[in-house]
Design a protein around this motif. Structure first.
Motif, PDB file in Angstrom:
ATOM      1  N   THR A   1       0.900  -1.148   0.110  1.00  9.48           N
ATOM      2  CA  THR A   1       0.107  -0.057  -0.046  1.00  9.48           C
ATOM      3  C   THR A   1       0.818   1.136   0.136  1.00  9.48           C
ATOM      4  N   ILE A   2       0.677   2.007  -0.848  1.00  2.00           N
ATOM      5  CA  ILE A   2       1.338   3.355  -0.842  1.00  2.00           C
ATOM      6  C   ILE A   2       0.892   4.184   0.211  1.00  2.00           C
ATOM      7  N   VAL A   3       1.923   4.612   0.998  1.00  2.00           N
ATOM      8  CA  VAL A   3       1.629   5.542   2.201  1.00  2.00           C
ATOM      9  C   VAL A   3       1.662   6.944   1.919  1.00  2.00           C
TER      10      VAL A   3
ATOM     11  N   GLY B   1       6.185  -4.281   7.160  1.00  5.87           N
ATOM     12  CA  GLY B   1       6.301  -3.168   7.760  1.00  5.87           C
ATOM     13  C   GLY B   1       6.306  -1.979   6.545  1.00  5.87           C
ATOM     14  N   VAL B   2       6.758  -0.919   7.142  1.00  4.92           N
ATOM     15  CA  VAL B   2       7.045   0.149   6.309  1.00  4.92           C
ATOM     16  C   VAL B   2       8.277   0.373   5.849  1.00  4.92           C
TER      17      VAL B   2
ATOM     18  N   VAL C   1       6.922   5.981   0.158  1.00  8.84           N
ATOM     19  CA  VAL C   1       6.730   4.967   1.079  1.00  8.84           C
ATOM     20  C   VAL C   1       5.867   3.867   1.063  1.00  8.84           C
ATOM     21  N   LEU C   2       6.016   2.534   1.255  1.00  5.85           N
ATOM     22  CA  LEU C   2       4.998   1.445   1.108  1.00  5.85           C
ATOM     23  C   LEU C   2       4.969   1.035   2.498  1.00  5.85           C
ATOM     24  N   ARG C   3       3.770   0.296   2.798  1.00  3.44           N
ATOM     25  CA  ARG C   3       3.308  -0.571   3.804  1.00  3.44           C
ATOM     26  C   ARG C   3       3.155  -2.133   3.210  1.00  3.44           C
TER      27      ARG C   3
END
Length: 503
Positions: free
Chosen positions: A137-139, A153-154, A147-149
């Motif tokens: 998921t793109i944070v 983790g992140v 930043v991805l989740r």
């Protein structure tokens, strides 16, 4: 570097889901009229990153309209389009609304339009070296890094040291692969119509380059026009016109892109040199030691100069004569040409052979300032009149003069000239002479003496303007040319002439 891969069988969502949408992918014919940058000097080079000229683009398109209100999308317009300038003719229901969508398809726009949504992260397994995919998921992004989740983790995209890329399930709503101008129209019936779209666009410019070739006591004059387009969109097989002169126009800020460039940043602990072992290097020997060892260091160099315009090619078809456009001049380029995207090209502008000229030795003299045997410029004075073989409006540009030598031609001088209307005089640079020298001495606080010497074995015509208009110079033998007091004289071989003047 991260890459974005898209499935091939995807349909871009409509910009307005409530109304039917018709898309015109490209024009059938196009005409481009380019206005040059108003404050760029004639010698100034055109910078594709910052073109201050603009163009009037006129496109003809065939579109199929449904009955009732609908959205008509014009794809492929210039990226620098000024939406408020757009005029659309041929719509039976007129124009209800206009929109310019700045959301172009790009890696940054994909990230920006998918924030908070699922994507597929493709990466290389560090242990096996094979590619594997996992959901993510793109944070945040695209500015400051992506930043991805993930299940682990992140993490930041592109920081594993191995190839990584993102795959998207669909194109975010509102993104287009080409610049789009959309309009809402209300057609009384379903029909196919021919529409003409005209608009102004920034990111264009043009310049003229004159090439003169001496042919005895006549001059063959040829001119190139250089077309420049910094937009990502080109215009193939277009009717091209260029406009000379300065048009009064207020600057309009371009529409900013919806997303900036994609940035990938990593945030490791420590620094990039934290784990490196310290090593010491022996310093290089000082210059004195090298000199004592008998080694020679030779440094060579040369002044970097812009290349002179290319010599004239074989005679092209005669271009149409310039046309009046108010106080401006309009030049139609012969035939059709392609205005390439993010590029420049040269096209023949005009050709005039057997033009009369007079050779002058010329130098602008600073009023009252001492000069000691200063060289003078050699120029060709050409009257822009039909009786002398010219008689057409000439746009400002650079000049290059060639002289035949055997089977080739050699460059003898380069210069510039401003816009010249019919009936005016133009000067073409032809080098510099050290055989015709001019000196000036002060006689008192308000007077000076000019002297000019001809060391050639032929008579020469000398022209010495004193300062600028309204310089205040006066005296017997001075005439006014273009508002400037000027001393004109003809010197026999080996002769010297003097002139006293006051100021």
């Amino acid at each position: 570097m991260a890459t974005a891969t898209l499935p091939l069988l995807l349909a871009t969502p409509a910009l307005a889901q409530q109304l039917p949408t018709t898309t015109s992918p490209a024009p059938t014919t196009v005409a481009v009229t380019i206005y040059r940058a108003p404050y760029r000097p004639a010698r100034g080079a055109m910078n594709l990153r910052n073109l201050d000229g603009y163009a009037l683009v006129t496109e003809t398109r065939r579109v199929k309209l449904p009955k009732g209100r609908a959205v008509l999308r014009f794809e492929g317009v210039a990226g620098g389009i000024i939406p408020v300038s757009a005029v659309i003719d041929g719509l039976p229901g007129g124009t209800v609304e206009k929109n310019r969508d700045a959301r172009l398809l790009s890696p940054a726009a994909l990230v920006d339009g998918t924030l908070g949504n699922r994507v597929t992260l493709r990466r290389t397994d560090r242990a096996t070296g094979t590619s594997r995919e996992e959901p993510a998921t793109i944070v945040s992004g695209p500015v400051g890094g992506v930043v991805l989740r993930t299940a682990n983790g992140v993490e930041a995209l592109g920081c594993s040291g191995l190839p990584e890329s993102l795959r998207y399930a669909r194109v975010p709503a509102g993104l287009a692969a080409k610049p789009v101008l959309s309009v809402t129209t209300d057609s009384p019936s379903s029909r196919t119509v021919t529409v003409r779209l005209s608009y102004l666009a920034s990111g264009f410019d043009w310049s003229a380059s004159y090439v003169g070739t001496l042919a005895g006591d006549r001059l063959n004059l040829f001119a190139w026009t250089t077309l420049a387009n910094s937009n990502a969109e080109g215009f193939a097989d277009a009717e091209v016109q260029v406009v000379a002169g300065r048009l009064n126009r207020e600057r309009i800020a371009p529409i900013e892109a919806a997303a900036t460039r994609l940035q990938l940043r990593c945030y490791p602990l420590g620094t990039t040199t934290s784990d490196l072992r310290e090593r010491r290097f022996k310093p290089a020997a000082p210059f004195a030691t090298i000199e004592a060892s008998g080694e020679d260091i030779v440094v060579t160099g040369m002044r970097l100069q812009a290349p002179a315009p290319m010599p004239a090619p074989p005679a092209p078809p005669a271009p149409p004569a310039p046309e009046n456009l108010g106080d401006l001049k309009l030049y139609r380029l012969p035939g059709r040409t392609t205005v390439a995207a993010q590029g420049q090209k040269q096209v023949a502008l005009l050709r005039q052979d057997s033009v009369r000229y007079a050779r002058l030795y010329r130098r602008r003299i600073p009023v009252g300032q001492p000069l000691d045997a200063a060289a003078v410029d050699i120029v060709l004075r050409v009257k822009n009149e039909k009786a002398d073989g010219l008689g057409i409006a000439l746009p400002a540009g650079t000049t290059a003069l060639y002289a035949p030598r055997g089977e080739t031609a050699l460059l003898v001088g380069t210069g510039t000239m401003t816009d010249r209307a019919e009936g005016e005089t133009l000067l073409i640079a032809a080098g510099r002479s050290r055989q015709v020298l001019v000196s000036q001495t002060r006689l008192d606080d308000r007077s000076a003496r000019l002297s000019v010497t001809n060391a050639r074995n032929v008579a020469v015509d000398v022209e010495l303007p004193l300062g600028w208009p309204n310089s205040g110079a006066r005296g017997d033998g001075l005439t006014t040319i273009d508002g400037i007091p000027t001393w004109r004289t003809t010197l026999p071989p080996g002769a010297t002439a003097t002139l006293d003047y006051r100021f």
